[in-house]
Design a protein around this motif. Structure first.
Motif, PDB file in Angstrom:
ATOM      1  N   MET A  98      15.368   9.871   0.191  1.00  0.00           N
ATOM      2  CA  MET A  98      14.572   8.803   0.806  1.00  0.00           C
ATOM      3  C   MET A  98      13.102   8.904   0.411  1.00  0.00           C
ATOM      4  SD  MET A  98      14.460   6.070   2.605  1.00  0.00           S
ATOM      5  CE  MET A  98      16.055   5.977   3.415  1.00  0.00           C
ATOM      6  N   PHE A  99      12.606  10.158   0.289  1.00  0.00           N
ATOM      7  CA  PHE A  99      11.210  10.354  -0.098  1.00  0.00           C
ATOM      8  C   PHE A  99      10.934   9.716  -1.457  1.00  0.00           C
ATOM      9  CE2 PHE A  99       8.313  13.026  -2.678  1.00  0.00           C
ATOM     10  CZ  PHE A  99       7.121  12.702  -2.042  1.00  0.00           C
ATOM     11  N   VAL A 100      11.826   9.973  -2.419  1.00  0.00           N
ATOM     12  CA  VAL A 100      11.650   9.405  -3.761  1.00  0.00           C
ATOM     13  C   VAL A 100      11.688   7.886  -3.703  1.00  0.00           C
ATOM     14  CG1 VAL A 100      12.643   9.259  -6.068  1.00  0.00           C
ATOM     15  CG2 VAL A 100      12.600  11.452  -4.873  1.00  0.00           C
ATOM     16  N   GLU A 101      12.556   7.352  -2.871  1.00  0.00           N
ATOM     17  CA  GLU A 101      12.675   5.900  -2.747  1.00  0.00           C
ATOM     18  C   GLU A 101      11.387   5.280  -2.210  1.00  0.00           C
ATOM     19  OE1 GLU A 101      15.326   2.618  -0.254  1.00  0.00           O
ATOM     20  OE2 GLU A 101      16.099   4.656  -0.548  1.00  0.00           O
ATOM     21  N   VAL A 102      10.800   5.902  -1.175  1.00  0.00           N
ATOM     22  CA  VAL A 102       9.570   5.367  -0.592  1.00  0.00           C
ATOM     23  C   VAL A 102       8.423   5.474  -1.594  1.00  0.00           C
ATOM     24  CG1 VAL A 102       7.865   5.648   1.247  1.00  0.00           C
ATOM     25  CG2 VAL A 102      10.297   5.885   1.761  1.00  0.00           C
ATOM     26  N   VAL A 103       8.306   6.612  -2.265  1.00  0.00           N
ATOM     27  CA  VAL A 103       7.251   6.787  -3.273  1.00  0.00           C
ATOM     28  C   VAL A 103       7.410   5.759  -4.382  1.00  0.00           C
ATOM     29  CG1 VAL A 103       6.343   8.331  -5.047  1.00  0.00           C
ATOM     30  CG2 VAL A 103       6.872   9.218  -2.776  1.00  0.00           C
ATOM     31  N   THR A 104       8.644   5.510  -4.776  1.00  0.00           N
ATOM     32  CA  THR A 104       8.901   4.521  -5.830  1.00  0.00           C
ATOM     33  C   THR A 104       8.455   3.131  -5.404  1.00  0.00           C
ATOM     34  OG1 THR A 104      10.794   5.800  -6.637  1.00  0.00           O
ATOM     35  CG2 THR A 104      10.677   3.491  -7.290  1.00  0.00           C
ATOM     36  N   ARG A 105       8.705   2.798  -4.150  1.00  0.00           N
ATOM     37  CA  ARG A 105       8.280   1.492  -3.636  1.00  0.00           C
ATOM     38  C   ARG A 105       6.759   1.365  -3.659  1.00  0.00           C
ATOM     39  NH1 ARG A 105      11.751   1.090   1.958  1.00  0.00           N
ATOM     40  NH2 ARG A 105      13.852   1.199   1.083  1.00  0.00           N
ATOM     41  N   VAL A 106       6.085   2.403  -3.201  1.00  0.00           N
ATOM     42  CA  VAL A 106       4.617   2.377  -3.179  1.00  0.00           C
ATOM     43  C   VAL A 106       4.077   2.278  -4.601  1.00  0.00           C
ATOM     44  CG1 VAL A 106       2.537   3.673  -2.578  1.00  0.00           C
ATOM     45  CG2 VAL A 106       4.496   3.652  -1.009  1.00  0.00           C
ATOM     46  N   ALA A 107       4.645   3.072  -5.513  1.00  0.00           N
ATOM     47  CA  ALA A 107       4.196   3.046  -6.903  1.00  0.00           C
ATOM     48  C   ALA A 107       4.426   1.671  -7.529  1.00  0.00           C
ATOM     49  CB  ALA A 107       4.923   4.118  -7.706  1.00  0.00           C
ATOM     50  N   ALA A 108       5.559   1.052  -7.226  1.00  0.00           N
ATOM     51  CA  ALA A 108       5.855  -0.277  -7.774  1.00  0.00           C
ATOM     52  C   ALA A 108       4.875  -1.312  -7.238  1.00  0.00           C
ATOM     53  CB  ALA A 108       7.290  -0.666  -7.421  1.00  0.00           C
ATOM     54  N   ALA A 109       4.563  -1.207  -5.953  1.00  0.00           N
ATOM     55  CA  ALA A 109       3.604  -2.151  -5.362  1.00  0.00           C
ATOM     56  C   ALA A 109       2.231  -1.989  -6.002  1.00  0.00           C
ATOM     57  CB  ALA A 109       3.521  -1.931  -3.854  1.00  0.00           C
ATOM     58  N   LEU A 110       1.813  -0.752  -6.223  1.00  0.00           N
ATOM     59  CA  LEU A 110       0.517  -0.501  -6.854  1.00  0.00           C
ATOM     60  C   LEU A 110       0.510  -0.966  -8.308  1.00  0.00           C
ATOM     61  CD1 LEU A 110      -0.312   3.064  -5.474  1.00  0.00           C
ATOM     62  CD2 LEU A 110      -1.388   0.903  -4.840  1.00  0.00           C
ATOM     63  N   ALA A 111       1.645  -0.816  -8.981  1.00  0.00           N
ATOM     64  CA  ALA A 111       1.736  -1.232 -10.380  1.00  0.00           C
ATOM     65  C   ALA A 111       1.529  -2.736 -10.525  1.00  0.00           C
ATOM     66  CB  ALA A 111       3.094  -0.830 -10.958  1.00  0.00           C
ATOM     67  N   VAL A 112       1.853  -3.478  -9.492  1.00  0.00           N
ATOM     68  CA  VAL A 112       1.637  -4.930  -9.502  1.00  0.00           C
ATOM     69  C   VAL A 112       0.234  -5.264  -9.010  1.00  0.00           C
ATOM     70  CG1 VAL A 112       2.365  -7.133  -8.517  1.00  0.00           C
ATOM     71  CG2 VAL A 112       4.082  -5.442  -9.200  1.00  0.00           C
ATOM     72  N   ALA A 113      -0.168  -4.621  -7.913  1.00  0.00           N
ATOM     73  CA  ALA A 113      -1.437  -4.977  -7.270  1.00  0.00           C
ATOM     74  C   ALA A 113      -2.658  -4.580  -8.092  1.00  0.00           C
ATOM     75  CB  ALA A 113      -1.508  -4.328  -5.888  1.00  0.00           C
TER      76      ALA A 113
END
Length: 278
Positions: A1-16
């Motif tokens: 789950m930790f990797v999943e949450v970090v991946t979500r945050v990283a993906a959001a930052l990659a767009v923003a």
């Protein structure tokens, strides 16, 4: 789950981040950065190294210090509650599902963006003074924060006022606990680094509003939202937030002293250039 949450945050930052750089920084400044980045790295390199080192030390201390804190720390939870009572319950008056979703999102995603975007944005400025000052301010925040976390043992409202709080981060978004547990502990509440770092970014946004005018209102709104979220979600006491605001103020002043006045900075620059020019 930790990797999943970090991946979500990283993906959001990659767009923003790219979108925000185009909106707040502009194509011309980004184009100049492509040809000047080496000289800027040489100038700011020592502070980048110091900040990274402080983050590594911070992480090590937070993982290694609990036993020391239990033995020598000041237990402050009861004192904080006695001083401010049910103050944070004021925020429960605005509680709703949509408001909780907003503050939960801001606490994790907004905070990550608020910390990272200014680093990239100030790096695009030809004059590296603000970039270096921001790095210095971040370092000071983390250094003071970790020392206080070691010596002040306090649990947040979510651990004490279980029955009084309707909006707790992990109730609304239980997956976030996997992320926060990696970088923090329940007793790391005084001061609120979410508050101090967010307020620091807002202060720098005010200082840099001539260069990044559109960024200023966005930074202030995000910073204010993060600060409120720490109390709305039951993570910090009002005292933690107040301490965070004081720390932010001191860190901004400290950064000016380090970068703008101290002669030692010129020595570090000369040393760094001598190393990189070999």
């Amino acid at each position: 789950m930790f990797v999943e949450v970090v991946t979500r945050v990283a993906a959001a930052l990659a767009v923003a981040l790219p979108v925000s750089l185009l909106a707040f920084v502009g194509r011309d400044r980004l184009a100049r950065t492509r040809s000047e980045w080496r000289s800027r790295i040489r100038t700011a390199g020592p502070l980048v190294v110091i900040l990274v080192a402080s983050l590594l030390v911070n992480r090590w201390v937070r993982q290694s210090a609990p036993a020391f804190s239990r033995e020598y720390g000041i237990y402050a939870t009861a004192t904080f509650y006695r001083l401010e009572g049910d103050f944070i319950l004021v925020f429960q008056s605005i509680a709703s599902e949509s408001v909780t979703s907003y503050f939960s999102f801001v606490y994790v995603y907004g905070y990550a963006f608020l910390l990272i975007f200014p680093v990239v944005a100030y790096f695009t400025l030809s004059d590296t003074v603000l970039f270096r000052r921001l790095l210095s301010a971040y370092t000071f925040n983390y250094a003071v924060g970790v020392v206080l976390y070691v010596f002040v043992v306090a649990y947040g409202p979510r651990n004490l006022m279980v029955e009084g709080l309707d909006t707790v981060l992990y109730d609304a978004r239980p997956e976030y606990q996997y992320l926060t547990q990696e970088v923090n502990r329940n007793t790391n509440v005084f001061p609120s680094l979410h508050t101090s770092l967010s307020a620091t970014v807002a202060a720098f946004a005010a200082i840099s509003r001539d260069d990044l005018r559109a960024w200023f209102p966005v930074a202030v709104l995000l910073a204010a939202s993060v600060v409120v979220s720490t109390m709305y979600l039951g993570i910090h006491w009002g005292i933690d937030v107040l301490a965070g605001l004081v720390l932010a103020s001191v860190s901004v002043v400290f950064s000016r002293l380090v970068v703008d006045r101290w002669a030692v900075w010129e020595v570090l620059e000369d040393w760094w250039r001598s190393r990189t020019d070999r």
